[in-house]
Enzyme design. Structure first.
Site, PDB file in Angstrom:
ATOM      1  CG  ASP A 261      -2.266   0.699   0.876  1.00 45.53           C
ATOM      2  OD1 ASP A 261      -2.172   1.825   0.366  1.00 45.53           O
ATOM      3  OD2 ASP A 261      -3.362   0.170   1.132  1.00 45.53           O
ATOM      4  CG  HIS A 284      -1.209   1.290  -3.308  1.00 40.35           C
ATOM      5  ND1 HIS A 284      -2.429   1.068  -2.705  1.00 40.35           N
ATOM      6  CD2 HIS A 284      -0.890   0.123  -3.929  1.00 40.35           C
ATOM      7  CE1 HIS A 284      -2.824  -0.178  -2.947  1.00 40.35           C
ATOM      8  NE2 HIS A 284      -1.903  -0.770  -3.675  1.00 40.35           N
TER       9      HIS A 284
END
Ligand SMILES: *[C@@H]1O[C@H](CO)[C@@H](O)[C@H](O)[C@H]1NC(C)=O
Ligand SMILES: *[C@@H]1O[C@H](CO)[C@@H](O)[C@H](O)[C@H]1NC(C)=O
Ligand SMILES: *[C@@H]1O[C@H](CO)[C@@H](O)[C@H](O)[C@H]1NC(C)=O
Ligand SMILES: *[C@@H]1O[C@H](CO)[C@@H](O)[C@H](O)[C@H]1NC(C)=O
Ligand SMILES: *[C@@H]1O[C@H](CO)[C@@H](O)[C@H](O)[C@H]1NC(C)=O
Ligand SMILES: *[C@@H]1O[C@H](CO)[C@@H](O)[C@H](O)[C@H]1NC(C)=O
Ligand SMILES: *[C@@H]1O[C@H](CO)[C@@H](O)[C@H](O)[C@H]1NC(C)=O
Ligand SMILES: *[C@@H]1O[C@H](CO)[C@@H](O)[C@H](O)[C@H]1NC(C)=O
Length: 450
Positions: A261, A284
């Site tokens: 993430d 991310h």
């Protein structure tokens, strides 16, 4: 005969004598002045400072420690938590907590309020994977229903030593795949901490975010490593590297992150934050937000500098995510949100190397709202201004080829002074790259907008 009998009596006496020197009954927490214990030696505290850039704000020196509390690991899976808490009490106000053994098992929520304390972790501190226990006993925070195995607050804290903090995540990964409501603890939360240096520590297998910096200020993270993974078919989720919240003057530098993430994420009220020289893989990206999730708060992310990052195998490199103008509950997210207010101001991404990235730049004001028609009807009001993307080079993935970025603002009045310069991203097809731009001042964007 008599001599032998006497000897066995003596041995029996020794065996039950409490706290005999060198016996296993020695206290597990030993307060001492020396550097060595059980043949292991403590090291000097490393000298940590921001480089090459700094935040322009001050970090205070922390005083030298004057005593050491050595904690002996109990072994056999026994809970070392109470002894760590005892050491934190004994060595608070000027001491060092020395965790020199190979493995410390923890089944106690560690709430450490420290003043002028060093923690030297050479071995591994591993939390037991008892989901029900931690559901009841983890520290809970209002923001995004977060919870944590341990929290550290106070003033003048140094943590170092080359050791590992291990969140033992596999059970949570598999439980989360079945029930997304399960409380998955953040590995470590710095809560109400002022002036702290965290360096040369490995963070492994967090069930959730690795590090939450909550209501803290004047902290430097240097030379840390983060990595996890899953041994089952279920992928880890929400394993952000750092999340900053209600925090000011934070430096994150010279570290390696392998996660699933955000590599670093600036949550509401993150100010004066410098992120430099990171190697992020599988993430991310380095993200502002999400913001505007809760209408009751005004969200501020301001004065952020992100410099010299290598971003590999990520969905985005630089990202700003803002919830839409009204509450929406996305199908797979526990809470939902939207309709909040605030501002993003003065944020720079500078010198970012990309390898295999879906989007180099991603700005959305429809976070959490999958119905884009509806999002356009009720756009976000949160303002984004003075943002610069500069010097981004490298390769995109084939996911959106030849599109390599998406800059979509909820309304022209929401996004001001957003610049992109020296951006050179190659999609795998070698076609000319394009960026999707909506409600942006394209005169300031030196990228091929469509
Ligand atoms: C999550 O947080 C929201 C808002 O703070 C709250 O209404 C909700 O009850 C929380 N959920 C759980 C499972 O505690
Ligand atoms: C930084 O971390 C690496 C890898 O863990 C270690 O070898 C090195 O000694 C650390 N450097 C400092 C200055 O702590
Ligand atoms: C950029 O970061 C890398 C490590 O990721 C480091 O080796 C290099 O010295 C840094 N460059 C600058 C200009 O700080
Ligand atoms: C980087 O992430 C990919 C998956 O996205 C993984 O296969 C690879 O092992 C990771 N590399 C490193 C050095 O962590
Ligand atoms: C952020 O700071 C502003 C100004 O101090 C305050 O009004 C707001 O409530 C804060 N937001 C959060 C999420 O704490
Ligand atoms: C913008 O942020 C940087 C730090 O990232 C800071 O040095 C600079 O002073 C800020 N600019 C303004 C106008 O506040
Ligand atoms: C990126 O991920 C792929 C697998 O998805 C892996 O083969 C590759 O090694 C990764 N790149 C790096 C630099 O780790
Ligand atoms: C999306 O929003 C539009 C406009 O409000 C609405 O007409 C439409 O029914 C929505 N679609 C779905 C799938 O909910």
């Amino acid at each position: 005969m008599v001599a032998i009998n006497l000897l066995s009596v003596a041995l029996a006496t020794l065996a039950v004598a409490p706290r005999a020197f060198g016996s296993p009954l020695e206290p597990a927490v030993l307060e001492a002045r020396g550097r060595t214990h059980n043949g292991k030696e403590t090291t000097d505290r490393p000298v940590i400072f921001p480089y090459p850039l700094n935040t322009g704000k001050k970090f205070d020196e922390t005083p030298k420690t004057t005593k050491t509390c050595f904690v002996d690991a109990l072994g056999n899976g026994l809970d070392d938590g109470p002894n760590i808490l005892e050491a934190a009490k004994k060595c608070n106000n000027g001491g060092k907590i020395a965790l020199l053994d190979d493995l410390y098992t923890v089944r106690t929520p560690l709430d450490l309020k420290l003043n002028k304390v060093d923690i030297e972790l050479q071995g591994t501190l591993k939390f037991v994977d008892d989901i029900q226990f931690w559901e009841k006993n983890s520290f809970k925070y209002e923001f995004q229903n977060s919870s944590s195995f341990m929290q550290i607050g106070g003033k003048d804290v140094n943590i170092y030593g080359g050791g590992t903090i291990d969140g033992n995540s596999q059970k949570w990964i598999d439980a989360h795949a079945v029930n997304s409501w399960v409380w998955r603890p953040i590995l470590i939360t710095f809560y109400n901490l002022d002036n702290a240096y965290i360096s040369h520590i490995n963070f492994r297998y967090s069930p959730n975010w690795y590090i939450l910096v909550h209501t803290s200020k004047n902290m430097i993270f240097d030379n840390v490593s983060m990595a996890g993974g899953s041994s089952s078919a279920n992928a880890p989720a929400n394993t952000d590297g750092w999340d900053t919240y209600r925090s000011d003057n934070i430096v994150i530098q010279h570290s390696e992150i392998d996660n699933h993430d955000d590599c670093v994420s600036f949550k509401p009220n993150s100010t004066n934050i410098l992120v430099q020289s990171l190697d992020c893989n599988g993430s991310h990206g380095i993200s502002v937000g999400s913001l505007g999730q809760y209408p009751k708060y005004f969200d501020i992310v301001e004065n952020i500098y992100i410099f010299n990052i290598t971003m590999t195998n990520a969905t985005s490199a630089g990202r700003i995510k803002v919830w839409s103008g009204e509450y929406a509950k996305p199908p797979s997210w526990v809470e939902g949100g939207g309709g909040g207010h605030g501002r993003v101001n003065n944020v720079t991404w500078d010198a970012i190397r990309l390898k295999n990235i879906d989007y180099a730049i991603e700005i959305t004001q429809c976070y959490g709202q999958s119905n884009l028609t509806r999002c356009a009807e009720v756009p976000a009001t949160l303002k984004i201004s003075d943002v610069l993307f500069r010097g981004m080079y490298g390769t995109a993935s084939k996911k959106y080829d030849p599109k390599v970025g998406s800059l979509v603002c909820g309304g022209v009045e929401n996004c001001n002074n957003i610049y992109a310069r020296d951006i050179n991203i190659l999609p795998p097809s070698a076609k000319s790259p394009v960026f999707a731009c909506t409600n942006m001042n394209q005169a300031l964007l030196d990228i091929p907008c469509v």
